[in-house]
Design a protein around this motif. Structure first.
Motif, PDB file in Angstrom:
ATOM      1  N   LYS A 376       0.840  -1.200   0.000  1.00 54.57           N
ATOM      2  CA  LYS A 376       0.000   0.000   0.000  1.00 54.57           C
ATOM      3  C   LYS A 376       0.880   1.258   0.000  1.00 54.57           C
ATOM      4  O   LYS A 376       0.612   2.229  -0.705  1.00 54.57           O
ATOM      5  CB  LYS A 376      -0.875   0.016   1.258  1.00 54.57           C
ATOM      6  CG  LYS A 376      -2.137  -0.820   1.165  1.00 54.57           C
ATOM      7  CD  LYS A 376      -3.255  -0.002   0.516  1.00 54.57           C
ATOM      8  CE  LYS A 376      -4.608  -0.654   0.676  1.00 54.57           C
ATOM      9  NZ  LYS A 376      -4.697  -2.033   0.158  1.00 54.57           N
ATOM     10  N   SER A 379       2.223   1.745  -3.524  1.00 54.65           N
ATOM     11  CA  SER A 379       1.261   2.150  -4.565  1.00 54.65           C
ATOM     12  C   SER A 379       0.753   3.578  -4.315  1.00 54.65           C
ATOM     13  O   SER A 379       0.606   4.366  -5.244  1.00 54.65           O
ATOM     14  CB  SER A 379       0.096   1.165  -4.631  1.00 54.65           C
ATOM     15  OG  SER A 379      -0.601   1.208  -3.402  1.00 54.65           O
ATOM     16  N   ARG A 380       0.517   3.917  -3.039  1.00 57.44           N
ATOM     17  CA  ARG A 380       0.012   5.278  -2.766  1.00 57.44           C
ATOM     18  C   ARG A 380       1.087   6.331  -3.046  1.00 57.44           C
ATOM     19  O   ARG A 380       0.794   7.405  -3.567  1.00 57.44           O
ATOM     20  CB  ARG A 380      -0.434   5.392  -1.309  1.00 57.44           C
ATOM     21  CG  ARG A 380      -1.750   4.675  -1.076  1.00 57.44           C
ATOM     22  CD  ARG A 380      -2.240   4.883   0.331  1.00 57.44           C
ATOM     23  NE  ARG A 380      -3.354   3.979   0.632  1.00 57.44           N
ATOM     24  CZ  ARG A 380      -3.878   3.847   1.838  1.00 57.44           C
ATOM     25  NH1 ARG A 380      -3.406   4.541   2.858  1.00 57.44           N
ATOM     26  NH2 ARG A 380      -4.893   3.024   2.039  1.00 57.44           N
ATOM     27  N   SER A 381       2.342   6.035  -2.677  1.00 57.41           N
ATOM     28  CA  SER A 381       3.421   6.995  -2.927  1.00 57.41           C
ATOM     29  C   SER A 381       3.558   7.219  -4.436  1.00 57.41           C
ATOM     30  O   SER A 381       3.806   8.345  -4.890  1.00 57.41           O
ATOM     31  CB  SER A 381       4.748   6.475  -2.366  1.00 57.41           C
ATOM     32  OG  SER A 381       4.606   6.155  -1.007  1.00 57.41           O
ATOM     33  N   LYS A 383       1.168   6.896  -6.725  1.00 58.15           N
ATOM     34  CA  LYS A 383       0.043   7.722  -7.182  1.00 58.15           C
ATOM     35  C   LYS A 383       0.331   9.191  -6.894  1.00 58.15           C
ATOM     36  O   LYS A 383       0.090  10.072  -7.724  1.00 58.15           O
ATOM     37  CB  LYS A 383      -1.237   7.334  -6.405  1.00 58.15           C
ATOM     38  CG  LYS A 383      -2.042   6.221  -7.005  1.00 58.15           C
ATOM     39  CD  LYS A 383      -3.340   6.122  -6.205  1.00 58.15           C
ATOM     40  CE  LYS A 383      -4.127   4.866  -6.550  1.00 58.15           C
ATOM     41  NZ  LYS A 383      -5.293   4.727  -5.667  1.00 58.15           N
ATOM     42  N   LEU A 384       0.826   9.452  -5.671  1.00 61.54           N
ATOM     43  CA  LEU A 384       1.062  10.847  -5.284  1.00 61.54           C
ATOM     44  C   LEU A 384       2.139  11.464  -6.188  1.00 61.54           C
ATOM     45  O   LEU A 384       1.987  12.594  -6.667  1.00 61.54           O
ATOM     46  CB  LEU A 384       1.476  10.928  -3.804  1.00 61.54           C
ATOM     47  CG  LEU A 384       1.826  12.342  -3.309  1.00 61.54           C
ATOM     48  CD1 LEU A 384       0.629  13.287  -3.463  1.00 61.54           C
ATOM     49  CD2 LEU A 384       2.275  12.348  -1.867  1.00 61.54           C
ATOM     50  N   VAL A 420       3.354   8.522   3.238  1.00 61.75           N
ATOM     51  CA  VAL A 420       3.010   8.496   1.802  1.00 61.75           C
ATOM     52  C   VAL A 420       3.496   9.788   1.138  1.00 61.75           C
ATOM     53  O   VAL A 420       4.102   9.772   0.066  1.00 61.75           O
ATOM     54  CB  VAL A 420       1.480   8.318   1.613  1.00 61.75           C
ATOM     55  CG1 VAL A 420       1.086   8.574   0.168  1.00 61.75           C
ATOM     56  CG2 VAL A 420       1.057   6.916   2.067  1.00 61.75           C
ATOM     57  N   THR A 493      -3.753  15.347  -0.119  1.00 61.65           N
ATOM     58  CA  THR A 493      -3.147  14.125  -0.669  1.00 61.65           C
ATOM     59  C   THR A 493      -3.911  12.857  -0.295  1.00 61.65           C
ATOM     60  O   THR A 493      -3.354  11.764  -0.381  1.00 61.65           O
ATOM     61  CB  THR A 493      -1.691  13.994  -0.161  1.00 61.65           C
ATOM     62  OG1 THR A 493      -1.727  13.889   1.262  1.00 61.65           O
ATOM     63  CG2 THR A 493      -0.870  15.190  -0.555  1.00 61.65           C
ATOM     64  N   ASP A 494      -5.174  12.979   0.191  1.00 60.19           N
ATOM     65  CA  ASP A 494      -5.920  11.759   0.511  1.00 60.19           C
ATOM     66  C   ASP A 494      -6.074  10.930  -0.771  1.00 60.19           C
ATOM     67  O   ASP A 494      -6.192  11.475  -1.876  1.00 60.19           O
ATOM     68  CB  ASP A 494      -7.295  12.122   1.062  1.00 60.19           C
ATOM     69  CG  ASP A 494      -7.192  12.793   2.422  1.00 60.19           C
ATOM     70  OD1 ASP A 494      -7.782  12.303   3.378  1.00 60.19           O
ATOM     71  OD2 ASP A 494      -6.490  13.835   2.524  1.00 60.19           O
ATOM     72  N   THR A 495      -6.115   9.585  -0.610  1.00 61.22           N
ATOM     73  CA  THR A 495      -6.081   8.677  -1.752  1.00 61.22           C
ATOM     74  C   THR A 495      -7.152   8.994  -2.791  1.00 61.22           C
ATOM     75  O   THR A 495      -6.909   8.921  -3.985  1.00 61.22           O
ATOM     76  CB  THR A 495      -6.252   7.215  -1.275  1.00 61.22           C
ATOM     77  OG1 THR A 495      -5.504   7.068  -0.084  1.00 61.22           O
ATOM     78  CG2 THR A 495      -5.754   6.222  -2.300  1.00 61.22           C
ATOM     79  N   LEU A 498      -6.136  11.256  -5.522  1.00 60.38           N
ATOM     80  CA  LEU A 498      -4.927  10.977  -6.306  1.00 60.38           C
ATOM     81  C   LEU A 498      -5.315  10.230  -7.589  1.00 60.38           C
ATOM     82  O   LEU A 498      -6.318   9.523  -7.627  1.00 60.38           O
ATOM     83  CB  LEU A 498      -3.947  10.128  -5.484  1.00 60.38           C
ATOM     84  CG  LEU A 498      -3.508  10.764  -4.148  1.00 60.38           C
ATOM     85  CD1 LEU A 498      -2.529   9.847  -3.445  1.00 60.38           C
ATOM     86  CD2 LEU A 498      -2.903  12.143  -4.369  1.00 60.38           C
ATOM     87  N   LYS A 500      -4.407   7.429 -10.557  1.00 61.44           N
ATOM     88  CA  LYS A 500      -3.590   6.235 -10.782  1.00 61.44           C
ATOM     89  C   LYS A 500      -2.672   6.513 -11.960  1.00 61.44           C
ATOM     90  O   LYS A 500      -3.111   7.034 -12.989  1.00 61.44           O
ATOM     91  CB  LYS A 500      -4.507   5.051 -11.094  1.00 61.44           C
ATOM     92  CG  LYS A 500      -3.852   3.740 -10.794  1.00 61.44           C
ATOM     93  CD  LYS A 500      -4.849   2.603 -10.882  1.00 61.44           C
ATOM     94  CE  LYS A 500      -4.096   1.310 -10.602  1.00 61.44           C
ATOM     95  NZ  LYS A 500      -4.887   0.131 -10.883  1.00 61.44           N
TER      96      LYS A 500
END
Length: 1579
Positions: A376, A379-381, A383-384, A420, A493-495, A498, A500
C-alpha cells in the motif's frame, strides 16, 4: 503563636533541635501550617509563662524564612491570600507534578543540603506587596503641602480626586504640624551635597512609644527613627511632637533638613506604623551581604569607558592536558544487497513483500487504528508522485518541477499520510520540507517557520483533508495568511484525490547523488528557523550507518514515540525502517498524554525488539506503571534514548530500569545517543552483551564545567554533575573537539568543547543561506599555533562534550542552552534541574520551567520563568522563588537576575508541548509575559558596575581653579542681558516708580483703554477692565479695607480669588491702602481636605490680618466641610468684595521709598517646601521694565496669557505687566481648558495674537487632547501663523520633547517651529531668562550624560550614544547677570562645568518672608559673594544647576550670544554612587521602557533608588514593567533600582505648574498611602 514570651535561648537543646526540624518540615512542605502550629505549641507548652494578657512584643527569634514574608502585617492590610489558594499545602502528587527529565535524587539531596546551609543564615527576604482590592483605587493624599502657592491642585486636581485619611485630617488642623514636619523631615539622600541647606536639624527627643507601636519597634531595631513620628491616634495622651516651633518652612527656605546618616540609621521620616519601611529595611539587610566577587574586581569608572573586563582570577582552573587526538568511527561495512537509493528499497519491498506491515498507527486511546503494508505504501506513494508531476497545472506549464521544495503539513496523529507524502515526494524528485501544523495565525514561532519557507522557496503545501479542515480560515473560507509566511497553494493528498499513474509511467529512481533529498528544520538559539538540507547520498549513508550501529534486521518490530517528521523519529522510524523492512508502531504525543503506558504495552503486545523514546516517556511510564502487572519487556534488545545527550537523562534511565528490571528489562539495552540537526546522528551506545560491565560514568565538578574544564568532583558533592556516555561515534565518521567560541582551535584532553564531525552521512548546508552555512558546515580545525589541520571540512554539531576513556563520547550540554555570565559558562538544563530539585510540587505547574539569558549592561543575565500552579498560594510561590535563588547561588555560584512565575499554560508552546524558549524570551523583553509573581535580584548578580566615584577632597582652591580654567583657555561661565538703559524723563520716573501711580496715571490720561479681557470656556469675554474701571474698582476695595479691616500700613492681606479681574483689582486696592497683598490659590471645593490646609498654612505663616475674597469662597471657608480639615473659628477678618458700596478712599497711599515691600510671593517647591519671598516696589518696576524691553510691549499690543496668576512670572504677567506697559492682556484661566480644550489656540487665532504665555500643563493638555484633531481645527479656520512667540513659563529644565511635539503637531495650523521657547525663573528671582522678540532663536545642544553625572559639560553630536538634548532657557533679561558657581567651594566655574546658577539683577526678591528673621539663610541665598574672582558683587543663589555656552548666533548688539541651559534643581538631584543624577533623565528612560507606562517618578530612600510607574494598561501588565524598568535604568544610567512601585494613573502628584511633586510621593509611599498595584523589592 505559643511561643510568645518564651526565651528561646533558655530552651533545652533537644527542644530547640525539634523546633528547627519542624521549621524544616514546614518549609519543605512535609507538614501543613496547621499541623506545624499544633506541634510547635505542644513542644513549647511546658515552657510558656501563663500570662493574664497577651503581651505584644515580638518573639526573639527572627521568623524563619518560611514565614518571614511580611513581618509587619498592618491591621489594614490582611495577609495576602489568593482566593483559590488554600492555606494547607496539598499532599505530594505523584502524576506529572514535576518534569522528571531532570530528576535526580542525588541532585535533590545536594540542593536540600545547600538550602539547609542558607537556612542557618536566616535571611529574611521582603515579599513583594500586591494589591488585593482592585476596587479601592483612591490615591490617598499625602503629607507635604500639596501645591505651590496655595491650596487647590487646579490642573493637577483633575488627576487626583483624593481624600485624606482621618488621621491626617486631625493632624492637619494646625499649621504647626506642617511646619515642624517640613523642617524636621529629613532630606532624601538625593542631594547629600545640597548646598542650600544651612545648619543641620536638631534631632528631636524620641517620644515614648505606645505598646501598640512597640511591636514594630523590635522590627525596626536597627532603624533609628530620627525625624517624624506621626501622632498616635490610638492613645489619648498628647504626643510630644518635638519642641521646635521657632521657624516655619518659609524660613528654612529651600533646603529640607539634611540628615547625612549612614545607610541604616535613618528611616527618613517614615511613620512608624508603615509596612513599606519594614520591607525596605529587610531589603537593606539582605543587600548588606557581600556580593560574590570581592571589591578588587570592580573596575574604575573612567569617564570614557564605562565598564572594563574584570581582571581574571588567578585561581580559575585551566586545562592542563595534551592536545586531543582525532576520534575515528568504525569503517562503514559494505553489504552486497544494499539498494542504490532509498526509493529503490521501497520499490523492492513494495513488489516482493507487499503484504508485510510497514506502519501501525494508534488512535487516541492507544488501540491500533490502521496498518499500512509495504504494498500500500508503495502504490500510494507512486500515485502521489504521478499526481504531483502531471495533474497540477497543465502539460505545458506544470506547477512542480523536480528539485522544487514542497511543505509537508501533517499532524503527528496521522503518520500514514505523512509517510506516503514523504515517499511520494522522493519518487517525484521534489524536496519535502516537513513542518508543524500551524494552529493559529499568531502561533508561537510561525513567523520563523515563514522565514524557513521563504529561504527554501516553498510555495506549495501538501496536507490531509482532515488537517486542512482544521486550519484557521478567513470569513470567506480561504486559509488565513499565517504571520510571516509566503503565499501558499494547498494540495490535499488523501487517496481519493490521487490519480492512478498511466501504464507507461515509471518514477525515475537515480542512484543516490549529492542532490538534496529532503530538508529538516532546526531552530537556532535566537529563534530563527533554518532548513538543514540532507543530500540523497547522505540520507542513504545515514540509514546504512544506523543499520550497522543498531544492527537492524529485516522484519523486526520497532515502537516509535518520537515525532516522525524530524530527528530520530524520522531517521529511525521512517527511513532506516523502510530500508530494513521493519514494522514501525507509532505512538503519537496525544496518546502518550492520555495513556503514558501505551508505548510499554505496545512493546509487550508486539514483542518489539527496538523502542525509540525520550526521557519524559520513561518517566511518564514509570509514574503510571502501578496498574500494569503482567508486562514483559524482555523482547527489547535496544531502548534508544533520543535525548540521552542531556546530562540529566541519566537519572531517568536509572529510575526506569529500577522499576522495569523486574519486568524483564535488561540494563545493557539502554542506549543513549547524541544527535544534531546538522550532523544527524553523532554517537550512539551500542547494545551491550549480557553480563558485560556497564560503561563508567563521569562525576564532574560544576565549577570546573563553568570554566570549560573537566575536573572530577571530589570535595563538594553538592555541586557535582553525573553524566553517562552516549557511546561511540557513528561508523564512517571522524570527530574533533574544538573551542566553542572564536576560531575552531583544538581542545586539550581535559577541556570541554564543541564536537565537530566529518561524515558522508551528515547535513550539507542551511538551504538558501550560504553565509551561515560556511561557518557551520565548512569548519577546518586549527592547532594551538593557529595552523589548519588537514583540508577536510567538519560540521559543527552544537553539542558540548569531551572524549572519555575508550573513545566514549560524553556530552555535557548544548551550545543553544549555553549562558555565558561574567566569562563563565552555565547550562540552561543544569539550572532547570536545580530549580526542579527545590521541591516545586506546591508551586510549579507540571515542572514547566524555562531558562534563558538576556543581555543587560554588558553581560548576560539569567532569567528563569516557570508556570505557577493555579492553587499555589502567594507565600508558597515566594518561598519557592527565594529558595531557588539560594540553591542556584550555592550550587552553580551564579546569581539569578530575574525569577518570574506566570499562570499555568500561558507560556508559548512548541508543537510537542514543550516551552518555546525564544518566544518566551521575546515576550519577556517586550513586556508581554504577564507574570503573576516576580523576583528581581540585580544587586546580587550585576557585579560589573563601575566603582562608585570617590569625591576627592578639594585641595585645589577656587582661585587655582579659576587660573587653571583661564590657562586652559576656557571662559569663565557668565552671561549678561542687555543694558536696561537710564530713564531721563522725570515724568516717566514718577509714573513708573510705583505701579499704583502707573495705574492712576493711566486712568487720567487714557481712561477708556482696555487693559484686560477675561474669557470663559466658550471664548466669550465675560469681563473687561479699562484703566479707569480698574482704578475705580481698586478705590472701592481700598475704602472697604480702611473701613472694615482695621488695618495698619504694612499689614499683610491674603487675596483668595479665582483667576480673573477681581484678583487684579484687589491687588491694586491693597497697594492704594498701603497694605501688602499675598495672592493665594483658592481651595478646590471638591477636594477641601487636600487643598484647604495649604491655604490655612499660608495665612498663618504670613500672619495675614485680613482675607479678601468672593462670596462663594467665603461660604466655603466657613462651611462644615472646611471645619473637617482646619479650624474655621480662627480665620482672620474675611471681607467679600462682590458688592461694594461706591466710596472713595480719603487718600491713596504712596510708599516713602521704592525699597518698601510691594507684595509677597508664596509657592511650594517641587521638594515640598513652602517659601514666601518679598518683592519691593523697585524690584517690581524693574522687572516689568525688563519684560517690556525684552518683549517690546506697548499700548497697541495684545498678548494672551494662559497661566495661573498666583506666584512667580505667571502672577507678574497677569497682574502687573499690563498696568506698567499699557498693552492689552487677554486672560484665559487654565481651568477653562478642561471644559474646552481648543480655547487657548482658538483665542490666538481669533485675536491674531503675536505673543502668548502658557504653562507646560497647558501645552501637554493641548498636545495630548488636540493632537489628533488638527484637521478638524484647520477646517474650522484655526490659524496660528500670527504667533511669533509662545513662551512656556517654568521653573525647571525645558521639556524639549513636549515643545517639539507641540510644534510638530500644530505646524499644519501655521505655527512657526521657531515660535515655542521657555522662560526661566526661580524663587530668588522670578524671571531670569525670557525669549524676547529681538534676541536670537533658542538653541539646542546635545551633552554627554556620563560627563554630566560628573558635573562636567561635554557637547556631542545629535544621536551620539548617551546624549541628552537640552534647550536654552530663554534669553537673559535686560539688567540681569548670571554666573555658574561651584556650589561647594563657591568659586566661579569654566563653561565646561555644570554648577549652580547665581544671578545678580535689580529685580531679585529682597529676601525670604520670615516671622523671626532667620538672617543666616537670607544672607546665604540672597546676598552671597563669590569666594574668588569678583568678591564685591552680591549674588542670589537660584538653587538650579546649569551651564553657559557661547553660541555661533549673534545677539542684538552684534556680539556672540551666550546661552543659559538649565539642567535641574539642586534639591531634586540624586547623589548615587558618588555621581549626580537628575530624576527627569531616569524618568524619561523609564517611560520609554513599556508602552503602558503613562508617567513615572523616582526618588531615593536611604541609598535605594525607588521608581514609581503609573500603569495605563490592564493590571495584568503590572509585573511586566518590573524587569523592563530595572533593565532600562541599569543600561542607560548604570544604577540598580531598589524598589519598583506600580500604581494607577494619576497617583504621581503634579502641581499647578505641571511639575512632579516627588517628595510628596515619597512621603505617601513611606506612609503606605499609595494603594499600589504592585511593589517589587529588587534583591
Amino acid at each position: 503563636m505559643a511561643d510568645r514570651g518564651v526565651d528561646m535561648s533558655a530552651l533545652p537543646k533537644e527542644v530547640r533541635d525539634q523546633l528547627a526540624e519542624l521549621d524544616l518540615e514546614l518549609s519543605e512542605g512535609d507538614i501543613t501550617q496547621k499541623g506545624y502550629e499544633k506541634k510547635r505549641a505542644k513542644l513549647l507548652a511546658s515552657y510558656t509563662p501563663q500570662l493574664p494578657k497577651a503581651d505584644l512584643s515580638l518573639p526573639d527569634v527572627q521568623p524563619s524564612p518560611s514565614h518571614s514574608a511580611d513581618p509587619s502585617p498592618s491591621p489594614e492590610a490582611p495577609r495576602p491570600s489568593t482566593s483559590s489558594a488554600s492555606r494547607h499545602h496539598r499532599a505530594h502528587r505523584s502524576g506529572g507534578a514535576r518534569d522528571e527529565r531532570y530528576r535526580s535524587d542525588i541532585h535533590t539531596e545536594a540542593v536540600q543540603a545547600a538550602l539547609a546551609k542558607h537556612r542557618e543564615e536566616k535571611m529574611a527576604l521582603p515579599m513583594p506587596t500586591k494589591r488585593r482590592s482592585y476596587f479601592v483605587q483612591s490615591p490617598i493624599d499625602n503629607c507635604t503641602p500639596p501645591d505651590t502657592s496655595s491650596a487647590s491642585e487646579d490642573e493637577g486636581s483633575l488627576r487626583r480626586k483624593a481624600a485624606l485619611s482621618t488621621v491626617l485630617a486631625q493632624t492637619l488642623q494646625s499649621p504647626d504640624y506642617w511646619i515642624n514636619r517640613s523642617v524636621q523631615s529629613s532630606s532624601t539622600s538625593s542631594s547629600a551635597s545640597s548646598t542650600l541647606s544651612h545648619g543641620e536639624p536638631k534631632t528631636q527627643p524620641q517620644p515614648q512609644l505606645q505598646p501598640g507601636a512597640s511591636l514594630l519597634a523590635d522590627v525596626l531595631a536597627h532603624t533609628r527613627i530620627e525625624n517624624s513620628v506621626p501622632p498616635d491616634v490610638t492613645s489619648s495622651t498628647p504626643q510630644d511632637r518635638g519642641s521646635r516651633v521657632d521657624l516655619p518652612p518659609a524660613v528654612r527656605g529651600i533646603s529640607r533638613g539634611q540628615s547625612r546618616s549612614s545607610m541604616l540609621d535613618t528611616a527618613d521620616g517614615v511613620p512608624v506604623s508603615s509596612r513599606v519601611s519594614t520591607k525596605i529595611q529587610q531589603l537593606l539587610n539582605t543587600l548588606k551581604r557581600p556580593k560574590r566577587p570581592p571589591l578588587s574586581e570592580f573596575f574604575l569608572d573612567d569617564s570614557e569607558e564605562i565598564v572594563e573586563v574584570p581582571q581574571p582570577d588567578p585561581n580559575t582552573p585551566k586545562p592542563e592536558g595534551r592536545q586531543i587526538l582525532q576520534v575515528k568511527g568504525d569503517p562503514l561495512g559494505v553489504v552486497s544487497n544494499w539498494p542504490p537509493a532509498l526509493q529503490a528499497a521501497l520499490a523492492r519491498w513494495g513488489a516482493t513483500q507487499a503484504k508485510s506491515p510497514a506502519l501501525t498507527a494508534l488512535d487516541i486511546t492507544g488501540k491500533p487504528l490502521y496498518t499500512l503494508t509495504y504494498g500500500k505504501l508503495w502504490s500510494r506513494s507512486l500515485k502521489l508522485a504521478y499526481t504531483l508531476l502531471n495533474k497540477l497545472g497543465t502539460k505545458t506549464e506544470p506547477v512542480l518541477q523536480p528539485g522544487d521544495r514542497v511543505a509537508l503539513v501533517y499532524p503527528n496523529s496521522d503518520p500514514g499520510m505523512f509517510w506516503v507524502a514523504f515517499y511520494g515526494c522522493l519518487l517525484a524528485e521534489v524536496i519535502p520540507v516537513p513542518i508543524e501544523v500551524p494552529l493559529s495565525r499568531q502561533d508561537a514561532g510561525s513567523q520563523q517557520i515563514g522565514f524557513l519557507l521563504g529561504s527554501c522557496g516553498v510555495s506549495l503545501a501538501l496536507t490531509s483533508e482532515v488537517c486542512l479542515k482544521g486550519l484557521p480560515k478567513t470569513p470567506n473560507g480561504e486559509i488565513v495568511q499565517f504571520r510571516g509566511w509566503p503565499r501558499m497553494k494547498w494540495v490535499v493528498t488523501d487517496t481519493k484525490y490521487l490519480t492512478k499513474p498511466s501504464k507507461d509511467w515509471q518514477p525515475h529512481i537515480p542512484t543516490a547523488n549529492t542532490d538534496t533529498a529532503y530538508i529538516e528544520y532546526k531552530a537556532s538559539k535566537e529563534g530563527t528557523v533554518m532548513g538543514v538540507a540532507v543530500s540523497k547520498i547522505a540520507m542513504l549513508t545515514h540509514c546504512q550507518a544506523l543499520t550497522q550501529a543498531c544492527n537492524y534486521c529485516e522484519g523486526e518490530t520497532l515502537v516509535n514515540v518520537l515525532d516522525c517528521k524530524k530527528d530520530m523519529g524520522l531517521w529511525h522510524g521512517v527511513l532506516s525502517s523502510v530500508m530494513n523492512r521493519i514494522h514501525t508502531i507509532t505512538v503519537p504525543y496525544a496518546v502518550m498524554k492520555a495513556c503514558p503506558m501505551s508505548w510499554v504495552q505496545r512493546v509487550h503486545i508486539h514483542k518489539a525488539r527496538v523502542a525509540l523514546v525520550k526521557c519524559r516517556d520513561l518517566h511518564w511510564a514509570m509514574m503510571a506503571h502501578k496498574d500494569q502487572k503482567d508486562i514483559n519487556l524482555s523482547s527489547i534488545r535496544m531502548l534508544i534514548v533520543a535525548d540521552g545527550a542531556n546530562p540529566w537523562s541519566v537519572s531517568s534511565c536509572d529510575a526506569f530500569l529500577n522499576v522495569f528490571q523486574s519486568h524483564g528489562l535488561r540494563p545493557e539495552v539502554i542506549c543513549p545517543c547524541a544527535t544534531s540537526p546538522e550532523a544527524l546522528t553523532v554517537a550512539i551506545r551500542r547494545p551491550g552483551t549480557r553480563g558485560a560491565p556497564l560503561p563508567a560514568r563521569a562525576i564532574l565538578s560544576m565549577g570546573g564545567l563553568s570554566h570549560g574544564v573537566i575536573r572530577v568532583n571530589t570535595e563538594d558533592k553538592n555541586s557535582a554533575l553525573t553524566v553517562h556516555d552516549v557511546g561511540h561515534i557513528m561508523p564512517g565518521a571522524l570527530m574533533w573537539i574544538v573551542k566553542p567560541d572564536g576560531p575552531p582551535q583544538l581542545c586539550k584532553t581535559d577541556e570541554i568543547g564543541e564536537i565537530v564531525i566529518n561524515s558522508r552521512a551528515g547535513g550539507t548546508m542551511y538551504y538558501g543561506l550560504p553565509g551561515v552555512t560556511k561557518n557551520t558546515f565548512e569548519v577546518i580545525p586549527v592547532n594551538q599555533a593557529g595552523a589548519p589541520i588537514g583540508e577536510v571540512p567538519f560540521a559543527r554539531t552544537g553539542l558540548l562534550g569531551f572524549v572519555g576513556p575508550g573513545s566514549l563520547v560524553f556530552v555535557v550540554g548544548k551550545i543553544e542552552g549555553l549562558l555565558m555570565v561574567s566569562g563563565r559558562r552555565h547550562n540552561a538544563d543544569d539550572l532547570v534541574a536545580t530549580a526542579l530539585a527545590v521541591e516545586p510540587v506546591k508551586t510549579v505547574y507540571r515542572g514547566r520551567i524555562a531558562v534563558f539569558s538576556v543581555t543587560v549592561f554588558y553581560d548576560e543575565r539569567i532569567v528563569i520563568v516557570a508556570e505557577q500552579r493555579p492553587d499555589a498560594s502567594e507565600e508558597d510561590s515566594f518561598q519557592w522563588m527565594s529558595r531557588v535563588l539560594q540553591a542556584i547561588d550555592s550550587i552553580h555560584q551564579v546569581g539569578l537576575y530575574c525569577l518570574a512565575l506566570v499562570p499555568a499554560n500561558t507560556l508559548p508552546k512548541t508543537p510537542l508541548g514543550g516551552i518555546h524558549i525564544c518566544e518566551t524570551k521575546q515576550s519577556f523583553l517586550d513586556g508581554n509575559l504577564h507574570p503573576c509573581n516576580i523576583l528581581m535580584c540585580p544587586h546580587t548578580c550585576v557585579t560589573n558596575m563601575p566603582k562608585p566615584r570617590q569625591k576627592l577632597p578639594v585641595d585645589v582652591g577656587p582661585a587655582s581653579m579659576l587660573v587653571g580654567n583661564l590657562v586652559a583657555g576656557k571662559r569663565i561661565a557668565q552671561a549678561t542681558g542687555r543694558e536696561l538703559g537710564v530713564v531721563e524723563d522725570q515724568d516717566l520716573i514718577r509714573k513708573h516708580q510705583f505701579l499704583s501711580e502707573s495705574l492712576q496715571w493711566r486712568a487720567q490720561t487714557d481712561p477708556d483703554h482696555v487693559l484686560y479681557v477675561l474669557l470663559n470656556s466658550k471664548g466669550v469675554p465675560v469681563c473687561t477692565a479699562t484703566c479707569a474701571q480698574l482704578h475705580k474698582r481698586a478705590e472701592k476695595i481700598t475704602a472697604t479695607l480702611m473701613e472694615r479691616g482695621g488695618l495698619n500700613t504694612g499689614d499683610n492681606v491674603v487675596l483668595l480669588y479665582p483667576p480673573g479681574i477681581d484678583l487684579i483689582a484687589a491687588f491694586y486696592g491693597c497697594l492704594y491702602a498701603g497694605v501688602i497683598p499675598v495672592t493665594v490659590r483658592p481651595p478646590h471645593p471638591q477636594n477641601l481636605a487636600a487643598t484647604l490646609p495649604t491655604v490655612r498654612m499660608i495665612i498663618d505663616v504670613s500672619k495675614a490680618a485680613c482675607i479678601l475674597t468672593t462670596q462663594p469662597l467665603m461660604r466655603i471657608l466657613r462651611s462644615r466641610e472646611a471645619a473637617a480639615s482646619v479650624n474655621v473659628k480662627t480665620w482672620p477678618t474675611i471681607i467679600d468684595t462682590d458688592d461694594l458700596p461706591r466710596k472713595r478712599p480719603p487718600n491713596i497711599y504712596k510708599p516713602p521709598t521704592a525699597e518698601m515691600l510691594a507684595y509677597l510671593d508664596f509657592s511650594v517647591s517641587t521638594t515640598g517646601m513652602l517659601t514666601g519671598v518679598k518683592m519691593s516696589h523697585a524690584a517690581v518696576s524693574t522687572l516689568c521694565r525688563s519684560i517690556k524691553l525684552q518683549c517690546e510691549l506697548y499700548s497697541s499690543r495684545q498678548i494672551a496669557i494662559c497661566l495661573d496668576p498666583y506666584c512667580g512670572l505667571g502672577f507678574v504677567l497677569w497682574c502687573l505687566s499690563s498696568v506698567y506697559s499699557g498693552h492689552q492682556s487677554i486672560l484665559i484661566p487654565p481651568l477653562e481648558l478642561e471644559t474646552s480644550l481648543p480655547l487657548w489656540l482658538s483665542t490666538l487665532s481669533q485675536y491674531k495674537i503675536r505673543d502668548t504665555f502658557c504653562s507646560y500643563s497647558v501645552m501637554e493638555l493641548c498636545t495630548k487632547g488636540l493632537g489628533t484633531q488638527t484637521e478638524m481645527l484647520k477646517a474650522r479656520g484655526l490659524n496660528l501663523s500670527c504667533v511669533r512667540s509662545c513662551v512656556v513659563v517654568a521653573e525647571e529644565r525645558p521639556r524639549l520633547a513636549l515643545s517639539q511635539s507641540f510644534s510638530k503637531l500644530f505646524k499644519d495650523l501655521g505655527l512657526s517651529p521657531r515660535a515655542v521657547s521657555t522662560a526661566f525663573g526661580s524663587r530668588v528671582n522670578l524671571s531670569i531668562g525670557l525669549q524676547g522678540t529681538s534676541g536670537p532663536d533658542a538653541s539646542t545642544v546635545y551633552v554627554d550624560m556620563k560627563s554630566l553625572r560628573h558635573d562636567r559639560v561635554r557637547l556631542v553630536e545629535k544621536g551620539a550614544p548617551q546624549s541628552l538634548p537640552l534647550m536654552e532657557s530663554g534669553t537673559i533679561l535686560p539688567g540681569v547677570r548670571v554666573i555658574i558657581v561651584n556650589p561647594e567651594t563657591r568659586g566661579p566655574l569654566g563653561d565646561s562645568h555644570l554648577g549652580e546658577i547665581w544671578v545678580n539683577s535689580p529685580h531679585c526678591a529682597s529676601g525670604y518672608y520670615t516671622i523671626y528673621g532667620e538672617e543666616s539663610l537670607q544672607a546665604d541665598h540672597f546676598n552671597t559673594k563669590l569666594s574668588f574672582g569678583d568678591p564685591q558683587t552680591l549674588w542670589a543663589r537660584t538653587g538650579y544647576l546649569g551651564f553657559i555656552k557661547r553660541t555661533e548666533l549673534l545677539d542684538a548688539s552684534g556680539d556672540r550670544h551666550d546661552a543659559l541651559f538649565v539642567v535641574g534643581s539642586l534639591d531634586e538631584t540624586l547623589e548615587l554612587r558618588g555621581l549626580r543624577y537628575h530624576p527627569i533623565d531616569i524618568e524619561t528612560s523609564v517611560s520609554r521602557a513599556h508602552r503602558s507606562i503613562a508617567e513615572s517618578a523616582v526618588f531615593t530612600w536611604t541609598n535605594l533608588l525607588v521608581v514609581v510607574a503609573e500603569l495605563s494598561g490592564s493590571e495584568q501588565e503590572a509585573l511586566d514593567l518590573v524587569p523592563l524598568v530595572t533593565n532600562v535604568v541599569l543600561e542607560e544610567h548604570h544604577l540598580i533600582v531598589g524598589v519598583v512601585v506600580i500604581v494607577d494613573p494619576g497617583v504621581i502628584p503634579i502641581n499647578s505648574r505641571g511639575e512632579k511633586q516627588r517628595m510628596h510621593l515619597r512621603d505617601s509611599f513611606l506612609a503606605d498611602q499609595l494603594d499600589p498595584i504592585y511593589v517589587a523589592y529588587n534583591m
